[in-house]
Scaffold this active site. Sequence first.
Site, PDB file in Angstrom:
ATOM      1  N   ALA A 117      37.360 -51.777 133.217  1.00 19.34           N
ATOM      2  CA  ALA A 117      38.649 -52.444 133.473  1.00 19.34           C
ATOM      3  C   ALA A 117      38.747 -53.046 134.860  1.00 19.34           C
ATOM      4  O   ALA A 117      39.830 -53.437 135.295  1.00 19.34           O
ATOM      5  CB  ALA A 117      39.794 -51.459 133.253  1.00 19.34           C
ATOM      6  N   LEU A 141      43.046 -50.356 140.142  1.00 17.67           N
ATOM      7  CA  LEU A 141      44.279 -50.934 140.692  1.00 17.67           C
ATOM      8  C   LEU A 141      45.188 -49.855 141.266  1.00 17.67           C
ATOM      9  O   LEU A 141      45.964 -50.120 142.193  1.00 17.67           O
ATOM     10  CB  LEU A 141      45.008 -51.711 139.585  1.00 17.67           C
ATOM     11  CG  LEU A 141      44.268 -52.942 139.039  1.00 17.67           C
ATOM     12  CD1 LEU A 141      44.941 -53.453 137.766  1.00 17.67           C
ATOM     13  CD2 LEU A 141      44.199 -54.045 140.084  1.00 17.67           C
ATOM     14  N   GLU A 181      42.637 -61.474 137.636  1.00  9.69           N
ATOM     15  CA  GLU A 181      43.007 -61.392 139.054  1.00  9.69           C
ATOM     16  C   GLU A 181      44.255 -62.217 139.373  1.00  9.69           C
ATOM     17  O   GLU A 181      45.155 -61.751 140.076  1.00  9.69           O
ATOM     18  CB  GLU A 181      41.836 -61.871 139.933  1.00  9.69           C
ATOM     19  CG  GLU A 181      40.756 -60.839 140.169  1.00  9.69           C
ATOM     20  CD  GLU A 181      39.730 -60.746 139.052  1.00  9.69           C
ATOM     21  OE1 GLU A 181      39.954 -61.310 137.963  1.00  9.69           O
ATOM     22  OE2 GLU A 181      38.704 -60.093 139.277  1.00  9.69           O
ATOM     23  N   GLY A 211      36.673 -57.009 137.867  1.00  8.46           N
ATOM     24  CA  GLY A 211      35.461 -56.437 138.451  1.00  8.46           C
ATOM     25  C   GLY A 211      34.481 -55.932 137.417  1.00  8.46           C
ATOM     26  O   GLY A 211      33.287 -55.799 137.701  1.00  8.46           O
ATOM     27  N   GLU A 225      32.403 -58.775 136.875  1.00  5.58           N
ATOM     28  CA  GLU A 225      31.511 -58.942 138.044  1.00  5.58           C
ATOM     29  C   GLU A 225      30.323 -57.987 137.942  1.00  5.58           C
ATOM     30  O   GLU A 225      29.184 -58.350 138.248  1.00  5.58           O
ATOM     31  CB  GLU A 225      32.309 -58.702 139.335  1.00  5.58           C
ATOM     32  CG  GLU A 225      33.401 -59.745 139.506  1.00  5.58           C
ATOM     33  CD  GLU A 225      34.194 -59.596 140.785  1.00  5.58           C
ATOM     34  OE1 GLU A 225      34.756 -58.508 141.008  1.00  5.58           O
ATOM     35  OE2 GLU A 225      34.255 -60.569 141.556  1.00  5.58           O
ATOM     36  N   LYS A 256      40.197 -43.641 132.521  1.00  9.14           N
ATOM     37  CA  LYS A 256      40.672 -44.725 133.399  1.00  9.14           C
ATOM     38  C   LYS A 256      40.029 -46.047 132.994  1.00  9.14           C
ATOM     39  O   LYS A 256      39.967 -46.987 133.794  1.00  9.14           O
ATOM     40  CB  LYS A 256      40.334 -44.420 134.869  1.00  9.14           C
ATOM     41  CG  LYS A 256      41.029 -43.176 135.408  1.00  9.14           C
ATOM     42  CD  LYS A 256      42.534 -43.402 135.523  1.00  9.14           C
ATOM     43  CE  LYS A 256      43.256 -42.123 135.948  1.00  9.14           C
ATOM     44  NZ  LYS A 256      44.729 -42.233 135.759  1.00  9.14           N
ATOM     45  N   ARG A 257      39.565 -46.103 131.789  1.00  6.30           N
ATOM     46  CA  ARG A 257      38.897 -47.303 131.250  1.00  6.30           C
ATOM     47  C   ARG A 257      37.771 -47.764 132.175  1.00  6.30           C
ATOM     48  O   ARG A 257      37.510 -48.946 132.356  1.00  6.30           O
ATOM     49  CB  ARG A 257      39.902 -48.441 131.005  1.00  6.30           C
ATOM     50  CG  ARG A 257      41.105 -48.034 130.139  1.00  6.30           C
ATOM     51  CD  ARG A 257      40.706 -47.415 128.802  1.00  6.30           C
ATOM     52  NE  ARG A 257      41.841 -47.113 127.947  1.00  6.30           N
ATOM     53  CZ  ARG A 257      42.320 -45.874 127.725  1.00  6.30           C
ATOM     54  NH1 ARG A 257      41.734 -44.806 128.273  1.00  6.30           N
ATOM     55  NH2 ARG A 257      43.355 -45.697 126.928  1.00  6.30           N
ATOM     56  N   GLY A 274      36.555 -60.275 144.166  1.00  3.71           N
ATOM     57  CA  GLY A 274      35.937 -59.834 145.417  1.00  3.71           C
ATOM     58  C   GLY A 274      34.560 -59.233 145.218  1.00  3.71           C
ATOM     59  O   GLY A 274      33.936 -58.768 146.165  1.00  3.71           O
TER      60      GLY A 274
HETATM   61  C1  1HE Z   1      43.362 -48.267 135.153  1.00  4.61           C
HETATM   62  C2  1HE Z   1      42.842 -49.558 135.106  1.00  4.61           C
HETATM   63  C3  1HE Z   1      42.503 -50.175 136.331  1.00  4.61           C
HETATM   64  C4  1HE Z   1      43.262 -48.939 133.094  1.00  4.61           C
HETATM   65  N1  1HE Z   1      42.717 -49.475 137.454  1.00  4.61           N
HETATM   66  N2  1HE Z   1      43.555 -47.614 136.303  1.00  4.61           N
HETATM   67  N3  1HE Z   1      41.840 -55.104 135.991  1.00  4.61           N
HETATM   68  C5  1HE Z   1      42.819 -55.374 135.122  1.00  4.61           C
HETATM   69  O1  1HE Z   1      43.751 -56.070 135.404  1.00  4.61           O
HETATM   70  C6  1HE Z   1      42.724 -54.668 133.795  1.00  4.61           C
HETATM   71  C7  1HE Z   1      43.752 -53.542 133.751  1.00  4.61           C
HETATM   72  N4  1HE Z   1      43.635 -52.725 132.546  1.00  4.61           N
HETATM   73  C8  1HE Z   1      44.048 -53.147 131.318  1.00  4.61           C
HETATM   74  O2  1HE Z   1      44.424 -54.289 131.123  1.00  4.61           O
HETATM   75  C9  1HE Z   1      44.003 -52.143 130.210  1.00  4.61           C
HETATM   76  O3  1HE Z   1      44.041 -50.840 130.806  1.00  4.61           O
HETATM   77  C10 1HE Z   1      42.760 -52.235 129.296  1.00  4.61           C
HETATM   78  C11 1HE Z   1      42.877 -53.493 128.436  1.00  4.61           C
HETATM   79  C12 1HE Z   1      41.454 -52.245 130.074  1.00  4.61           C
HETATM   80  C13 1HE Z   1      42.741 -50.988 128.361  1.00  4.61           C
HETATM   81  O4  1HE Z   1      43.996 -50.882 127.695  1.00  4.61           O
HETATM   82  P1  1HE Z   1      44.394 -49.503 127.040  1.00  4.61           P
HETATM   83  O5  1HE Z   1      45.705 -49.728 126.308  1.00  4.61           O
HETATM   84  O6  1HE Z   1      43.270 -48.927 126.277  1.00  4.61           O
HETATM   85  O7  1HE Z   1      44.632 -48.460 128.269  1.00  4.61           O
HETATM   86  P2  1HE Z   1      45.886 -48.324 129.265  1.00  4.61           P
HETATM   87  O8  1HE Z   1      46.960 -47.507 128.610  1.00  4.61           O
HETATM   88  O9  1HE Z   1      46.285 -49.614 129.853  1.00  4.61           O
HETATM   89  O10 1HE Z   1      45.220 -47.477 130.431  1.00  4.61           O
HETATM   90  C14 1HE Z   1      44.743 -46.155 130.206  1.00  4.61           C
HETATM   91  C15 1HE Z   1      44.606 -45.494 131.563  1.00  4.61           C
HETATM   92  O11 1HE Z   1      43.622 -46.171 132.326  1.00  4.61           O
HETATM   93  C16 1HE Z   1      45.884 -45.553 132.381  1.00  4.61           C
HETATM   94  O12 1HE Z   1      45.919 -44.408 133.195  1.00  4.61           O
HETATM   95  P3  1HE Z   1      46.919 -43.180 132.891  1.00  4.61           P
HETATM   96  O13 1HE Z   1      46.652 -42.216 134.001  1.00  4.61           O
HETATM   97  O14 1HE Z   1      48.295 -43.771 132.906  1.00  4.61           O
HETATM   98  O15 1HE Z   1      46.522 -42.669 131.526  1.00  4.61           O
HETATM   99  C17 1HE Z   1      45.677 -46.772 133.232  1.00  4.61           C
HETATM  100  O16 1HE Z   1      46.429 -46.737 134.424  1.00  4.61           O
HETATM  101  C18 1HE Z   1      44.199 -46.625 133.536  1.00  4.61           C
HETATM  102  N5  1HE Z   1      43.606 -47.916 133.895  1.00  4.61           N
HETATM  103  N6  1HE Z   1      42.792 -49.959 133.815  1.00  4.61           N
HETATM  104  C19 1HE Z   1      43.204 -48.234 137.427  1.00  4.61           C
HETATM  105  N7  1HE Z   1      41.981 -51.399 136.391  1.00  4.61           N
HETATM  106  C20 1HE Z   1      36.747 -56.541 143.943  1.00  4.61           C
HETATM  107  S1  1HE Z   1      38.087 -57.362 143.370  1.00  4.61           S
HETATM  108  C21 1HE Z   1      38.148 -57.121 141.673  1.00  4.61           C
HETATM  109  C22 1HE Z   1      39.529 -57.462 141.186  1.00  4.61           C
HETATM  110  C23 1HE Z   1      39.763 -56.984 139.794  1.00  4.61           C
HETATM  111  O17 1HE Z   1      38.994 -56.318 139.176  1.00  4.61           O
HETATM  112  S2  1HE Z   1      41.296 -57.425 139.157  1.00  4.61           S
HETATM  113  C24 1HE Z   1      41.236 -56.889 137.513  1.00  4.61           C
HETATM  114  C25 1HE Z   1      41.828 -55.507 137.376  1.00  4.61           C
END
Ligand code: 1HE
Length: 268
Positions: free
Chosen positions: A70, A74, A142, A119, A122, A32-33, A150
């Site tokens: 990551a 989400l 975000e 996060g 963060e 889940k990265r 947050g």
């Molecule tokens: C996740 C998450 C996640 C990956 N929550 N499951 N964060 C983001 O907006 C970043 C979101 N993630 C990405 O942009 C990419 O996943 C990465 C660049 C980090 C990695 O890419 P990649 O190609 O190696 O992996 P992927 O195919 O996108 O994801 C692999 C798996 O990890 C996949 O799950 P699967 O069950 O389909 O295999 C994804 O769903 C899972 N995964 N990132 C849940 N973030 C207190 S407020 C804070 C607010 C924030 O942090 S907003 C920023 C959120």
Amino acid sequence: MPLTIDPDSFRNLKIEPREDGIWIVTLNRPQKRNALDLETIEELVRFFSDAPRAGVGAVVLAGAGDHFCAGLDLIEHHDADRSPADFMHVCLRWHEAFNKMEYGGVPVIAALQGAVVGGGLELASSAHVRVMDPSTYFALPEGQRGLFTGGGATIRVTDLVGKSRMIDMMLTGRVYQGQEAHDLGLAQYIVEGSSYDKALELAERVAQNLPLSNFAICSAVSHMQNMSALDAAYAEAVVAGVVNTQPEARARLAAFADKSAARVRPKS
Ligand code: 1HE
């Protein structure tokens, strides 16, 4: 009475104590990265609440796999369909974890690779020292996701890069990497090789300091930023009164006096 930390009681964190007092704490959901779900946050709260009283000399904070973290889980957030009050409480648990890290008094050295986003940034910005490598990149996605920070980015990331860069990162999703990210202050160290190896090397050096000195460095400096200059100077004098007279420091001072201690020299 010292506390005991049972490494086997953690699921989302891999906890590995070493003989020299360094503990390796690894976010361990690479599939889940290393996205931060509620359970991971609770494990961070638990570990960093207990660490100052469990003899932890320094922590290397790492992420399993190709990415450090990551950010917010989400999928969990989507599925939970939280109320405003629910998510406020989620954020307060993040703050509990990250404040325990920043103010707890145990040096935390983050080994960063791949994505350090949302996060994840963060979390990284709550560590005392950050090491990046050529794969590391930083972003605050975000804005794109319809969210807002947050977990303390408004405070800690702004501290690192300044208000206008922080706002730009959130508005445009700008990604910082390489030398530019290092020069901005997102990481104090940039290495060609493994950020983990460098973080461990730094932790080994840090763990040679007296624990009370490290405690002061890793709690007092942060607290003092929240005070007026007048109060911070007073608090500094009080902390120095305690730390600089510790009996354990006498041997180090004696070694300086008898010229057996290493001198501070520029790098050759
Ligand atoms: C996740 C998450 C996640 C990956 N929550 N499951 N964060 C983001 O907006 C970043 C979101 N993630 C990405 O942009 C990419 O996943 C990465 C660049 C980090 C990695 O890419 P990649 O190609 O190696 O992996 P992927 O195919 O996108 O994801 C692999 C798996 O990890 C996949 O799950 P699967 O069950 O389909 O295999 C994804 O769903 C899972 N995964 N990132 C849940 N973030 C207190 S407020 C804070 C607010 C924030 O942090 S907003 C920023 C959120």
